[in-house]
Structure formats: structure tokens, C-alpha cells
Motif scaffolding. Structure first.
Motif, PDB file in Angstrom:
ATOM      1  N   LYS A  72       0.815  -1.213   0.000  1.00 22.33           N
ATOM      2  CA  LYS A  72       0.000   0.000   0.000  1.00 22.33           C
ATOM      3  C   LYS A  72       0.849   1.264   0.000  1.00 22.33           C
ATOM      4  CE  LYS A  72      -3.914   0.564   0.530  1.00 22.33           C
ATOM      5  NZ  LYS A  72      -4.953   0.846  -0.445  1.00 22.33           N
ATOM      6  N   ASP A  78       3.516   4.324  -1.105  1.00 23.44           N
ATOM      7  CA  ASP A  78       3.551   5.206  -2.260  1.00 23.44           C
ATOM      8  C   ASP A  78       4.482   4.684  -3.349  1.00 23.44           C
ATOM      9  OD1 ASP A  78       1.777   6.929  -1.049  1.00 23.44           O
ATOM     10  OD2 ASP A  78       3.363   8.136  -0.131  1.00 23.44           O
ATOM     11  N   ALA A  79       5.599   4.059  -2.959  1.00 23.19           N
ATOM     12  CA  ALA A  79       6.556   3.567  -3.954  1.00 23.19           C
ATOM     13  C   ALA A  79       5.932   2.476  -4.820  1.00 23.19           C
ATOM     14  CB  ALA A  79       7.806   3.038  -3.259  1.00 23.19           C
ATOM     15  N   ASN A 121       2.672   1.892  -5.269  1.00 23.70           N
ATOM     16  CA  ASN A 121       1.516   2.411  -6.001  1.00 23.70           C
ATOM     17  C   ASN A 121       1.921   3.340  -7.142  1.00 23.70           C
ATOM     18  OD1 ASN A 121      -0.459   1.035  -4.578  1.00 23.70           O
ATOM     19  ND2 ASN A 121      -0.560   2.590  -2.991  1.00 23.70           N
ATOM     20  N   SER A 122       3.056   4.011  -7.019  1.00 21.38           N
ATOM     21  CA  SER A 122       3.465   4.943  -8.066  1.00 21.38           C
ATOM     22  C   SER A 122       3.884   4.223  -9.342  1.00 21.38           C
ATOM     23  CB  SER A 122       4.599   5.839  -7.568  1.00 21.38           C
ATOM     24  OG  SER A 122       5.767   5.076  -7.351  1.00 21.38           O
ATOM     25  N   VAL A 123       4.407   3.003  -9.231  1.00 20.33           N
ATOM     26  CA  VAL A 123       4.804   2.253 -10.422  1.00 20.33           C
ATOM     27  C   VAL A 123       3.740   1.244 -10.851  1.00 20.33           C
ATOM     28  CG1 VAL A 123       7.272   2.529 -10.078  1.00 20.33           C
ATOM     29  CG2 VAL A 123       6.115   0.603  -9.030  1.00 20.33           C
ATOM     30  N   ASP A 124       2.691   1.075 -10.072  1.00 23.49           N
ATOM     31  CA  ASP A 124       1.564   0.194 -10.393  1.00 23.49           C
ATOM     32  C   ASP A 124       2.025  -1.211 -10.794  1.00 23.49           C
ATOM     33  OD1 ASP A 124      -1.146  -0.355 -10.574  1.00 23.49           O
ATOM     34  OD2 ASP A 124      -1.181   0.082 -12.724  1.00 23.49           O
ATOM     35  N   ARG A 155      -4.931  -3.845  -2.505  1.00 21.35           N
ATOM     36  CA  ARG A 155      -4.953  -2.601  -3.276  1.00 21.35           C
ATOM     37  C   ARG A 155      -6.364  -2.052  -3.465  1.00 21.35           C
ATOM     38  NH1 ARG A 155      -0.586  -3.267  -8.038  1.00 21.35           N
ATOM     39  NH2 ARG A 155       1.237  -2.988  -6.724  1.00 21.35           N
TER      40      ARG A 155
END
Length: 112
Positions: free
Chosen positions: A29, A31-32, A34-37, A90
Motif C-alpha cells: 500500500k 507510495d513507492a 503504487n506509483s509504479v503500479d 490494493r
């Protein structure tokens, strides 16, 4: 019994397993991630690789390696289940998905 080194080692392993299983999903969960999905199957591959590598620690502690076909069957269920768990984290959130997954694991484990 409490002075037996395997007894102490067993409790230590249970404690580390509790911390590891309870916190492995937190970076998903983040940011790292989620930023690259990253695809859930890729995250499951990372998780499987780390489980495979760290499982060899018990061999270093003197545990004999044994093979069973049930391990293969278990892996066939574990990989897609873990990928769906990551997908659920997610989409439904960490608390909801981990609560459902953990309770499902307990129900399935206790029925055998």
C-alpha cells in the motif's frame, strides 16, 4: 521443557512468523509500490522468492529437507491466492483484506 533449545527456537520462529505475516502487506500500500503500479502477480513473485530464500535458513539450523507432493499442490494454491490477496489489498484496503484472508486461512487450516 522451556530450557529445551528447540522449544525456544519454536517460539522465536512463531513470533517472527507473526510479525512477518502481519506486516508483509504494508509495503504493497506504500507510495513507492503504487506509483509504479506493479502487477499483483509480480508482487506475489517477489514474495514467493523471498519465502523460498528464507526457508533455507531452517536447513542451516539442521532441519532435514524432505519432499512431498503436497508441497507442490500447496504451492499451486498459494501463488494465485497470494496474487488475489495483493489485488484485494490494493482495492479493498489493508485492514479488510488481511482480516478476511487471515480468517479464511484459519478456517481452512482447522478443517483438516
Amino acid at each position: 521443557m522451556a530450557s529445551d533449545p528447540y522449544f525456544i527456537l519454536g517460539w522465536f520462529a512463531a513470533f517472527v512468523g507473526t510479525i512477518g505475516f502481519g506486516s508483509f502487506a504494508v509495503p504493497i500500500k506504500g507510495d513507492a509500490a503504487n506509483s509504479v503500479d506493479i502487477d499483483p502477480l509480480v508482487m506475489q513473485s517477489y514474495k514467493s522468492l523471498m519465502c523460498f530464500l528464507t526457508s533455507w535458513l531452517v536447513v542451516l539450523l539442521g532441519q532435514k529437507v524432505t519432499f512431498t507432493w503436497w508441497g507442490i499442490v500447496s504451492g499451486l494454491f498459494w501463488v494465485p491466492g497470494g496474487a488475489f490477496n495483493i489485488f484485494a489489498i490494493r482495492n479493498a484496503g489493508l485492514a479488510i483484506s488481511q482480516g478476511i484472508v487471515a480468517s479464511s486461512i484459519v478456517m481452512v487450516s482447522e478443517t483438516s
